[in-house]
Design a protein around this motif. Structure first.
Motif, PDB file in Angstrom:
ATOM      1  N   ARG A 104      16.387  -2.036   0.269  1.00 28.49           N
ATOM      2  CA  ARG A 104      15.429  -2.385  -0.770  1.00 28.49           C
ATOM      3  C   ARG A 104      14.491  -1.193  -0.979  1.00 28.49           C
ATOM      4  NH1 ARG A 104      15.706  -7.605  -2.083  1.00 28.49           N
ATOM      5  NH2 ARG A 104      13.716  -7.494  -3.222  1.00 28.49           N
ATOM      6  N   VAL A 105      14.303  -0.829  -2.219  1.00 30.89           N
ATOM      7  CA  VAL A 105      13.525   0.371  -2.546  1.00 30.89           C
ATOM      8  C   VAL A 105      12.440   0.002  -3.554  1.00 30.89           C
ATOM      9  CG1 VAL A 105      15.452   1.927  -2.097  1.00 30.89           C
ATOM     10  CG2 VAL A 105      15.109   1.019  -4.405  1.00 30.89           C
ATOM     11  N   SER A 106      11.411   0.802  -3.548  1.00 35.15           N
ATOM     12  CA  SER A 106      10.349   0.727  -4.548  1.00 35.15           C
ATOM     13  C   SER A 106      10.186   2.117  -5.166  1.00 35.15           C
ATOM     14  CB  SER A 106       9.017   0.274  -3.927  1.00 35.15           C
ATOM     15  OG  SER A 106       9.123  -1.033  -3.395  1.00 35.15           O
ATOM     16  N   VAL A 107      10.061   2.154  -6.476  1.00 37.59           N
ATOM     17  CA  VAL A 107      10.043   3.417  -7.210  1.00 37.59           C
ATOM     18  C   VAL A 107       8.788   3.452  -8.080  1.00 37.59           C
ATOM     19  CG1 VAL A 107      11.253   4.890  -8.867  1.00 37.59           C
ATOM     20  CG2 VAL A 107      12.552   3.534  -7.220  1.00 37.59           C
ATOM     21  N   ARG A 108       8.160   4.618  -8.113  1.00 29.14           N
ATOM     22  CA  ARG A 108       7.026   4.827  -9.021  1.00 29.14           C
ATOM     23  C   ARG A 108       7.169   6.199  -9.668  1.00 29.14           C
ATOM     24  NH1 ARG A 108       0.647   3.993  -7.890  1.00 29.14           N
ATOM     25  NH2 ARG A 108       1.268   1.914  -8.533  1.00 29.14           N
ATOM     26  N   ASN A 109       7.026   6.222 -10.975  1.00 25.09           N
ATOM     27  CA  ASN A 109       6.988   7.460 -11.742  1.00 25.09           C
ATOM     28  C   ASN A 109       5.568   7.678 -12.245  1.00 25.09           C
ATOM     29  OD1 ASN A 109       9.724   7.852 -11.376  1.00 25.09           O
ATOM     30  ND2 ASN A 109      10.298   6.949 -13.348  1.00 25.09           N
ATOM     31  N   THR A 110       5.046   8.852 -12.027  1.00 26.03           N
ATOM     32  CA  THR A 110       3.687   9.206 -12.429  1.00 26.03           C
ATOM     33  C   THR A 110       3.738  10.307 -13.467  1.00 26.03           C
ATOM     34  OG1 THR A 110       2.857   8.632 -10.227  1.00 26.03           O
ATOM     35  CG2 THR A 110       1.410   9.949 -11.626  1.00 26.03           C
ATOM     36  N   THR A 149      -4.559  12.182   4.089  1.00 28.76           N
ATOM     37  CA  THR A 149      -3.137  12.252   3.758  1.00 28.76           C
ATOM     38  C   THR A 149      -2.313  11.254   4.548  1.00 28.76           C
ATOM     39  OG1 THR A 149      -3.429  14.610   3.274  1.00 28.76           O
ATOM     40  CG2 THR A 149      -1.178  13.824   3.614  1.00 28.76           C
ATOM     41  N   LEU A 150      -2.640  11.034   5.825  1.00 34.41           N
ATOM     42  CA  LEU A 150      -1.866  10.105   6.643  1.00 34.41           C
ATOM     43  C   LEU A 150      -1.980   8.671   6.127  1.00 34.41           C
ATOM     44  CD1 LEU A 150      -2.696  11.529  10.179  1.00 34.41           C
ATOM     45  CD2 LEU A 150      -0.532  11.698   8.936  1.00 34.41           C
ATOM     46  N   ALA A 151      -3.155   8.304   5.605  1.00 33.51           N
ATOM     47  CA  ALA A 151      -3.310   6.959   5.052  1.00 33.51           C
ATOM     48  C   ALA A 151      -2.463   6.792   3.800  1.00 33.51           C
ATOM     49  CB  ALA A 151      -4.776   6.677   4.764  1.00 33.51           C
ATOM     50  N   ARG A 152      -2.348   7.833   3.011  1.00 32.46           N
ATOM     51  CA  ARG A 152      -1.527   7.743   1.804  1.00 32.46           C
ATOM     52  C   ARG A 152      -0.039   7.732   2.124  1.00 32.46           C
ATOM     53  NH1 ARG A 152      -3.542   8.359  -3.137  1.00 32.46           N
ATOM     54  NH2 ARG A 152      -1.511   9.082  -3.861  1.00 32.46           N
ATOM     55  N   ILE A 153       0.388   8.517   3.132  1.00 26.19           N
ATOM     56  CA  ILE A 153       1.815   8.614   3.424  1.00 26.19           C
ATOM     57  C   ILE A 153       2.329   7.356   4.118  1.00 26.19           C
ATOM     58  CG2 ILE A 153       3.539   9.876   4.756  1.00 26.19           C
ATOM     59  CD1 ILE A 153       1.950  12.396   4.322  1.00 26.19           C
ATOM     60  N   ASN A 201       0.811  -1.212   0.000  1.00 25.23           N
ATOM     61  CA  ASN A 201       0.000   0.000   0.000  1.00 25.23           C
ATOM     62  C   ASN A 201       0.848   1.267   0.000  1.00 25.23           C
ATOM     63  OD1 ASN A 201      -3.004  -0.866   0.403  1.00 25.23           O
ATOM     64  ND2 ASN A 201      -1.847  -2.165   1.807  1.00 25.23           N
ATOM     65  N   SER A 202       2.088   1.144  -0.464  1.00 30.51           N
ATOM     66  CA  SER A 202       2.946   2.325  -0.541  1.00 30.51           C
ATOM     67  C   SER A 202       2.494   3.268  -1.643  1.00 30.51           C
ATOM     68  CB  SER A 202       4.402   1.906  -0.776  1.00 30.51           C
ATOM     69  OG  SER A 202       4.879   1.125   0.300  1.00 30.51           O
ATOM     70  N   PHE A 203       2.039   2.687  -2.756  1.00 31.83           N
ATOM     71  CA  PHE A 203       1.611   3.483  -3.896  1.00 31.83           C
ATOM     72  C   PHE A 203       0.136   3.215  -4.159  1.00 31.83           C
ATOM     73  CE2 PHE A 203       6.102   2.316  -4.897  1.00 31.83           C
ATOM     74  CZ  PHE A 203       6.652   3.562  -4.635  1.00 31.83           C
ATOM     75  N   GLY A 204      -0.585   4.277  -4.337  1.00 31.41           N
ATOM     76  CA  GLY A 204      -1.994   4.161  -4.673  1.00 31.41           C
ATOM     77  C   GLY A 204      -2.300   4.869  -5.975  1.00 31.41           C
ATOM     78  N   PRO A 205      -3.535   4.810  -6.385  1.00 29.50           N
ATOM     79  CA  PRO A 205      -3.896   5.511  -7.623  1.00 29.50           C
ATOM     80  C   PRO A 205      -3.802   7.014  -7.441  1.00 29.50           C
ATOM     81  CG  PRO A 205      -5.847   4.666  -6.501  1.00 29.50           C
ATOM     82  CD  PRO A 205      -4.673   4.111  -5.788  1.00 29.50           C
ATOM     83  N   PRO A 206      -3.391   7.733  -8.457  1.00 25.05           N
ATOM     84  CA  PRO A 206      -3.341   9.208  -8.347  1.00 25.05           C
ATOM     85  C   PRO A 206      -4.741   9.764  -8.114  1.00 25.05           C
ATOM     86  CG  PRO A 206      -2.162   8.428 -10.289  1.00 25.05           C
ATOM     87  CD  PRO A 206      -2.928   7.266  -9.759  1.00 25.05           C
ATOM     88  N   ILE A 207      -4.850  10.681  -7.193  1.00 28.25           N
ATOM     89  CA  ILE A 207      -6.127  11.316  -6.902  1.00 28.25           C
ATOM     90  C   ILE A 207      -5.955  12.809  -7.026  1.00 28.25           C
ATOM     91  CG2 ILE A 207      -7.007   9.491  -5.415  1.00 28.25           C
ATOM     92  CD1 ILE A 207      -6.093  11.055  -3.016  1.00 28.25           C
ATOM     93  N   ARG A 208      -7.079  13.507  -7.240  1.00 29.48           N
ATOM     94  CA  ARG A 208      -7.026  14.938  -7.502  1.00 29.48           C
ATOM     95  C   ARG A 208      -6.857  15.744  -6.222  1.00 29.48           C
ATOM     96  NH1 ARG A 208     -11.535  17.201 -10.946  1.00 29.48           N
ATOM     97  NH2 ARG A 208      -9.978  18.824 -11.145  1.00 29.48           N
ATOM     98  N   ASN A 209      -7.463  15.306  -5.120  1.00 22.50           N
ATOM     99  CA  ASN A 209      -7.371  16.070  -3.887  1.00 22.50           C
ATOM    100  C   ASN A 209      -7.360  15.101  -2.724  1.00 22.50           C
ATOM    101  OD1 ASN A 209     -10.200  15.397  -3.438  1.00 22.50           O
ATOM    102  ND2 ASN A 209     -10.656  16.995  -4.927  1.00 22.50           N
ATOM    103  N   SER A 210      -7.114  15.608  -1.537  1.00 21.40           N
ATOM    104  CA  SER A 210      -6.993  14.768  -0.348  1.00 21.40           C
ATOM    105  C   SER A 210      -8.328  14.434   0.279  1.00 21.40           C
ATOM    106  CB  SER A 210      -6.109  15.474   0.686  1.00 21.40           C
ATOM    107  OG  SER A 210      -6.668  16.739   1.034  1.00 21.40           O
ATOM    108  N   SER A 211      -9.444  14.905  -0.301  1.00 20.05           N
ATOM    109  CA  SER A 211     -10.743  14.607   0.296  1.00 20.05           C
ATOM    110  C   SER A 211     -11.148  13.153   0.078  1.00 20.05           C
ATOM    111  CB  SER A 211     -11.816  15.539  -0.287  1.00 20.05           C
ATOM    112  OG  SER A 211     -11.920  15.356  -1.682  1.00 20.05           O
TER     113      SER A 211
END
Length: 497
Positions: A231-237, A122-126, A108-118
């Motif tokens: 060990r790292v995980s990388v995502r480019n958006t 933010t804490l769940a995403r971070i 759950n480190s990376f999720g789908p891009p969202i437009r706003n924090s509503s």
């Protein structure tokens, strides 16, 4: 004799009274016990499950100092099957709770891009947490915490209360301006304490913009004897440019060389439309669509890939995982127009105030004659045989001398759609004679027959209200329509459609 001393002149502080800090701790402790934050059951989360599940939020307010503090409890609602399995699991580990398992889980480190924090806190995403508590002022936008004493007051209270009630749910305190999303907090386990701290920088250091600089900063925090690779995980958006499709208002009276063309980013393409309806359609102007393309490299050793200002191995063509996300916020333009159209029934002005007293086509407006009187006249001429083309000299005066937002040519196009046989030079959509002879359906007694005169008139009225002048445009169309009906009646002609 010694002078008597009045004890009332001396201030005595009662050190046995509860301080504000102790009162707040007692209130917060009762609230956490009610929410049962000491229970730590659960199962490992599935990849990206935090971004798909629903969230349950409980909120309470506590009066403290000059602020009214809100305490929000966020909890992810897992599927029913996982909840039943979680009830049978009780974690007895002294160093790891579900909070720490969620922190270390890379699913759950990376999720789908969202437009706003509503959409997701933010804490769940971070941090990828399934449960957490947030303390913040009720009116945080104008009364946020900005002094060190306030930070220490609430953060120390959260740490003390969490230890007293054996809370396994992390507690955060929101500080500074809410738009910064600045949180500091603490999470406890029976034998482990985790502090959540953030550092605000006006500008990111150049070495922290690439993976090599972040790894250097990470290794500086580790003992020199620790030689294991990270060990790292990388995502480019990547945010894709939106394709803007400009479709004209397709109404049956819109004809011309470009009436069936659409423009996609300046390129004109032909649009095949099988059937036209004179109704607004498409999305509302405030609708927005965004596209994102993401490439992910999960669980890589730091020696496998290289990323710096000069060279990078994280290019889309080498990514093992790739996804595209579409964010759509659209509302029906037709629904918005129909809601406004329903409000026309509350208009109290008369039709004469929009188009004048002589809208019915009588000889003089000063005669004060009732246009409906001619319906009761008994001297009717012989019914004419309906022909394909009508040659009536009074056709040209139907759209004249009517004040309103539409011109005479525009009104003529509307009449050509309502009465195609009467205006053969402009008519594009004649009535289908066979569709109007279908068997009577008693279930549609309150509905107009498809593509009938009533159906077309209703569609044009809503279109006029949305695009062609509002109520004034509707009044113009209705006046022209009644003039046309008067012409048909005077000449003993059947009403088409």
């Amino acid at each position: 004799m010694a002078e008597e001393i009045d004890d009332n002149e001396f201030y005595r502080e009662n050190f046995s009274a509860d301080s504000d800090w102790e009162v707040f701790n007692a209130q917060l402790g009762e609230l956490l016990q009610k929410w049962e934050v000491a229970v730590d059951v659960g199962v490992p989360l599935q990849p990206e499950e935090l971004f798909r599940c629903k969230w349950h939020v409980k909120s309470e307010t506590l009066n403290m100092l000059r602020n009214v503090i809100a305490v929000d409890y966020y909890e992810a609602q897992l599927p029913q099957g996982q909840q039943q399995a979680a009830e049978a699991l009780v974690s007895n580990c002294l160093q790891r709770t579900n909070c720490h398992h969620d922190l270390m889980c890379s699913g759950n480190s990376f999720g789908p891009p969202i437009r706003n924090s509503s959409e997701l806190h933010t804490l769940a995403r971070i941090y990828g947490l399934r449960r957490f508590i947030v303390l913040h002022p009720v009116n945080a936008a104008s009364n946020y915490m900005k002094s060190t004493s306030e930070f220490n007051f609430f953060l120390s209270a959260a740490a003390v209360v969490a230890a007293e009630v054996s809370s396994v749910v992390p507690i955060f305190v929101q500080i500074y301006d809410p738009k910064w999303n600045f949180y500091t907090g603490v999470a406890l386990a029976p034998a482990l304490r985790t502090n959540f701290r953030l550092i605000g920088l006006e500008q990111a250091p150049p070495e922290c913009r690439y993976l090599m600089g972040l790894l250097t900063l990470f290794h500086d925090k580790l003992p020199a004897s620790y030689a294991q690779d990270a060990r790292v995980s990388v995502r480019n958006t990547y945010s894709l440019d939106a394709v803007r499709i400009r479709v004209p208002l397709y109404v049956p009276f819109a004809h011309g060389p470009s009436s069936e063309d659409i423009a996609i980013d300046g390129d004109v393409e032909r649009l095949d439309v099988q059937q036209f309806y004179a109704l607004p359609h498409g999305y509302a102007p405030e609708s927005c669509t965004e596209s994102y393309l993401v490439y992910t490299w999960p669980e890589l050793s730091e020696t496998v890939a290289f990323d710096s200002e000069m060279r990078t191995d994280f290019v889309p063509s080498k990514a093992p995982l790739g996804k595209i996300y579409l964010s759509v916020e659209a509302s029906s333009y037709l629904s918005c127009c129909l809601r406004d159209y329903q409000a026309v029934g509350k208009v109290t002005r008369t039709l004469d105030s929009y188009v004048g007293r002589n809208f019915s086509g009588t000889r003089s407006g000063a005669e004060h004659t009732n246009p409906l009187d001619k319906l009761t006249e008994h001297k009717l001429t012989t019914r004419r045989q309906q022909q394909q083309n009508y040659e009536l000299p009074s056709q040209s005066g139907l759209t004249k001398r009517l004040p309103g937002p539409m011109t005479a040519s525009e009104l003529a196009e509307l009449l050509a759609y309502l009465f195609p046989d009467m205006h053969p030079e402009l008519a594009l959509f004649p009535y289908d004679k066979h569709s109007l002879k279908d068997k009577f359906d008693p279930m549609r007694i309150k509905s107009a027959v498809a593509d009938s005169l009533v159906c077309r008139l209703s569609s044009l009225l809503s279109t006029c209200h949305a695009h062609l002048g509002g109520v004034e445009g509707m009044a113009q169309l209705w006046a022209v329509f009644t003039r046309q009906l008067r012409l048909l009646w005077d000449n003993s002609l059947s009403v088409p459609g």
